[in-house]
Design a protein around this motif. Sequence first.
Motif, mmCIF file in Angstrom:
data_model
loop_
_atom_site.group_PDB
_atom_site.id
_atom_site.type_symbol
_atom_site.label_atom_id
_atom_site.label_comp_id
_atom_site.label_asym_id
_atom_site.label_seq_id
_atom_site.Cartn_x
_atom_site.Cartn_y
_atom_site.Cartn_z
ATOM 1 N N UNK A 43 0.850 -1.200 0.000
ATOM 2 C CA UNK A 43 0.000 0.000 0.000
ATOM 3 C C UNK A 43 0.878 1.240 0.000
ATOM 4 N N UNK A 44 0.454 2.262 -0.737
ATOM 5 C CA UNK A 44 1.234 3.503 -0.785
ATOM 6 C C UNK A 44 0.639 4.492 0.222
ATOM 7 N N UNK A 45 1.434 4.935 1.195
ATOM 8 C CA UNK A 45 0.840 5.769 2.254
ATOM 9 C C UNK A 45 0.542 7.205 1.847
ATOM 10 N N UNK A 46 0.979 7.634 0.665
ATOM 11 C CA UNK A 46 0.676 8.999 0.231
ATOM 12 C C UNK A 46 -0.011 8.937 -1.132
ATOM 13 N N UNK A 47 -0.649 10.054 -1.501
ATOM 14 C CA UNK A 47 -1.218 10.114 -2.845
ATOM 15 C C UNK A 47 -0.245 10.844 -3.759
ATOM 16 N N UNK A 48 0.314 10.114 -4.691
ATOM 17 C CA UNK A 48 1.215 10.725 -5.669
ATOM 18 C C UNK A 48 0.997 9.990 -6.991
ATOM 19 N N UNK A 49 0.493 10.704 -8.026
ATOM 20 C CA UNK A 49 0.144 10.010 -9.271
ATOM 21 C C UNK A 49 1.307 9.187 -9.835
ATOM 22 N N UNK A 50 1.029 7.924 -10.170
ATOM 23 C CA UNK A 50 2.025 7.058 -10.817
ATOM 24 C C UNK A 50 2.907 6.279 -9.853
ATOM 25 N N UNK A 51 2.887 6.665 -8.571
ATOM 26 C CA UNK A 51 3.805 6.036 -7.619
ATOM 27 C C UNK A 51 3.445 4.571 -7.363
ATOM 28 N N UNK A 52 2.158 4.299 -7.176
ATOM 29 C CA UNK A 52 1.741 2.924 -6.870
ATOM 30 C C UNK A 52 2.144 1.976 -8.005
ATOM 31 N N UNK A 53 1.918 2.407 -9.235
ATOM 32 C CA UNK A 53 2.240 1.572 -10.402
ATOM 33 C C UNK A 53 3.736 1.273 -10.465
ATOM 34 N N UNK A 54 4.538 2.313 -10.209
ATOM 35 C CA UNK A 54 5.989 2.141 -10.284
ATOM 36 C C UNK A 54 6.498 1.218 -9.163
ATOM 37 N N UNK A 55 5.809 1.286 -8.021
ATOM 38 C CA UNK A 55 6.188 0.427 -6.894
ATOM 39 C C UNK A 55 5.928 -1.039 -7.230
ATOM 40 N N UNK A 56 4.774 -1.288 -7.839
ATOM 41 C CA UNK A 56 4.438 -2.666 -8.228
ATOM 42 C C UNK A 56 5.441 -3.156 -9.268
ATOM 43 N N UNK A 57 5.721 -2.314 -10.254
ATOM 44 C CA UNK A 57 6.604 -2.703 -11.349
ATOM 45 C C UNK A 57 8.000 -3.094 -10.840
ATOM 46 N N UNK A 58 8.467 -2.398 -9.808
ATOM 47 C CA UNK A 58 9.836 -2.621 -9.338
ATOM 48 C C UNK A 58 9.898 -3.346 -8.000
ATOM 49 N N UNK A 59 8.822 -4.056 -7.673
ATOM 50 C CA UNK A 59 8.727 -4.700 -6.352
ATOM 51 C C UNK A 59 9.948 -5.582 -6.042
ATOM 52 N N UNK A 60 10.511 -6.218 -7.062
ATOM 53 C CA UNK A 60 11.648 -7.116 -6.838
ATOM 54 C C UNK A 60 12.884 -6.384 -6.329
ATOM 55 N N UNK A 61 12.971 -5.128 -6.645
ATOM 56 C CA UNK A 61 14.181 -4.374 -6.265
ATOM 57 C C UNK A 61 13.956 -3.484 -5.049
ATOM 58 N N UNK A 62 12.767 -3.554 -4.460
ATOM 59 C CA UNK A 62 12.435 -2.657 -3.347
ATOM 60 C C UNK A 62 12.216 -3.420 -2.050
ATOM 61 N N UNK A 63 12.844 -2.941 -0.973
ATOM 62 C CA UNK A 63 12.618 -3.526 0.345
ATOM 63 C C UNK A 63 12.228 -2.398 1.287
ATOM 64 N N UNK A 64 11.283 -2.677 2.189
ATOM 65 C CA UNK A 64 10.872 -1.660 3.168
ATOM 66 C C UNK A 64 11.118 -2.208 4.562
ATOM 67 N N UNK A 65 11.743 -1.388 5.415
ATOM 68 C CA UNK A 65 12.093 -1.884 6.749
ATOM 69 C C UNK A 65 12.182 -0.743 7.759
ATOM 70 N N UNK A 66 12.039 -1.121 9.039
ATOM 71 C CA UNK A 66 12.313 -0.154 10.101
ATOM 72 C C UNK A 66 13.706 -0.393 10.685
ATOM 73 N N UNK A 67 14.380 -1.418 10.189
ATOM 74 C CA UNK A 67 15.698 -1.800 10.726
ATOM 75 C C UNK A 67 16.799 -0.978 10.043
ATOM 76 N N UNK A 68 17.061 0.209 10.609
ATOM 77 C CA UNK A 68 18.060 1.093 9.995
ATOM 78 C C UNK A 68 19.466 0.482 9.978
ATOM 79 N N UNK A 69 19.952 -0.049 11.113
ATOM 80 C CA UNK A 69 21.316 -0.610 11.066
ATOM 81 C C UNK A 69 21.452 -1.714 10.018
ATOM 82 N N UNK A 70 20.459 -2.593 9.968
ATOM 83 C CA UNK A 70 20.514 -3.691 8.999
ATOM 84 C C UNK A 70 20.552 -3.165 7.564
ATOM 85 N N UNK A 71 19.778 -2.112 7.306
ATOM 86 C CA UNK A 71 19.710 -1.568 5.943
ATOM 87 C C UNK A 71 20.983 -0.815 5.580
ATOM 88 N N UNK A 72 21.612 -0.217 6.581
ATOM 89 C CA UNK A 72 22.781 0.633 6.309
ATOM 90 C C UNK A 72 24.056 -0.193 6.159
#
Length: 435
Positions: A43-72
Motif C-alpha cells: 500500500x502507498x501511504x501517500x497520494x502521488x500520481x504514478x507512484x503505486x504503479x511504479x512500486x508494483x513494477x519494481x517490487x523485486x528491487x524494493x525492500x521496506x524496513x524499520x531496521x536502519x542498522x541492517x539496511x545501512x
Amino acid sequence: MRITMIGTGYVGLVSGVCFSEFGFDVTCVDKDQAKIAALQRGEVPIYEPGLAELMVKNADRLTFTTDLPGAVENADVIFIAVGTPTRRGDGEADLSYVYAAAREVGEAMRSGSVVVIKSTVVVGTCREVRRIIEETAPNKEFSVASNPEFLREGAAIEDFLRPDRVVVGVEDERGEQVLKALYRPLNLRQTPIVFTSLENAEITKYAANAFLAMKISFINEIADLCETVGGNVQDIARGIGLDNRIGPKFLHPGPGYGGSCFPKDTRALAATARRLGSPIRLVETTIAVNEERMRSIPDRVIAAHGGSVEGKTIAVLGIAFKPNTDDIREAPSLTAIPALQAAGATIRAHDPQAAEAAKPLLPDVTWCNSPYAAAEGADGLVIMTEWNEYRALNLATLSRTMRGNVLIDLRNIYPPEEVAPHAFNYHSVGRKPHT
Ligand code: NAD
C-alpha cells in the motif's frame, strides 16, 4: 550498487522507488512502523500520481524496513531524506532529524560508504554531518555528498525521472563517481548534472525555492494593484511571462503559497542568512507578503458576502495546498476555514484526496463526497485549490442548487465571461468582475 534511503516520506519514497526504476536495489527505511507495514503490504501511504504503479513494477528491487542498522550496513550509498521542518521560535530549519539519522548511519555503516544528504538543509549541514559521523565512527572512512531534491508533489515521478537538472555537491572523487553512476540513466536524456561544492549545493536548493516563492508573492502584489485600478493580472502575467528572461511559470496569483516546502524553506533561508550576518531582504519581504496574503483570504470571502458570514454556509473546494497531492502542510485552507468558522460561517468542504488528512485538523466541517454535494444549499462557494475536477463544473447546476450566489475563484480557473450568464456574484483574483 545498493542504495539505502532513510526517510520514506514524499521525497524519500519517490526517490527510492525511482532509483529502483533506474535498476538499483533500494532499501527504504522509516521509523514510522505503520508506514513501513503499509508499504510491505504494497500500500502507498501517500497520494502521488504514478507512484503505486511504479512500486508494483519494481517490487523485486524494493525492500521496506524499520531496521536502519541492517539496511545501512549492506549499503554502498546511504541517502538521508528525513524531514527538516521549521524550528520552533526562530524560523530556522530543525536539523535534529538529519543529525540523529547521521549518528545512526555512522554506527552501522561500513567503511567506504557514501552518505548523501537529500533533505533540504542549510549551508554547513553536510560538514556537520561529516563531523558527527567521524565522531560516532572514528575508524570508518566515507564520503559525504549533497543531492538536494527539486521534485514537485503531484508531479514527483515525472520530475524525478525527467528532471530539468540534478545538483550534486561533493567533497571528493569517490562521491562524484558514485553520484555520476546513480544518475547515469539520465544521460540518455542529456540531463545537466551540476557538480559543485557541498555548500553551493545546499544554497542552490534554498535559492531555487526562495526565487519561486518570490515570483508568487510578486504576482500576488501585482494582482492587488490590478484590483485597485481595474486591471487584469492574467494579461499582465502573460505579457511579462512571454519574455524568456522572466518565463510564464509561477505567475499565477492566488491565496498565497503553502505546502511543505516554500513556507519553511523561505523562513529557514531568511533566518539563517540573518544569523550569519547576510540578510536577504527580498526573501524576508516575500515571507511577510505571503503571510499577509494568507491572513487576508477570510476577509476577502467575508467582503464578498456583503461584510458578514454570520449564519452563512460556505462551500470550500480544495483543501490540499495544490492539486494532485494529499499534502495539507501549511495549506491556505487550514487558516482560512477556522477564521471563517470563527466569523460565524458553517463550512462544507470537498477535496478529492486530502479530506482524510484534513479531518483531524479542521473540526466542525461537513465533509462532502463531491463538489456539487458541498455546494448544495450553500450561500457561497470558494475554490481554494485548482484540482482538475473543479475546472469544468456545471455552473448552471451549482447556481440552481446553491442558496446564495457568491462564487469566489481564488485560482482564476474560470474566465469571467463564462461565469457571467449564470447570475453569480463572481470574484476572482486580480481581475475586474465581468458585468
Ligand atoms: P516527510 O515528513 O514526508 O518524510 C520524512 C520521513 O522521515 C518521515 O516518514 C519520518 O518518519 C522519517 N524519519 C525521520 N527521522 C528518521 C530516522 N532517523 N530514521 C528513519 N526515518 C526517519 O518529509 P518530505 O516531505 O519527504 O521531506 C523530506 C525532505 O525533503 C525535507 O528536507 C524537505 O524539505 C525536502 N523536500 C521535500 C519536497 C516535497 O515536495 N515534499 C521537495 C523537495 C525537497
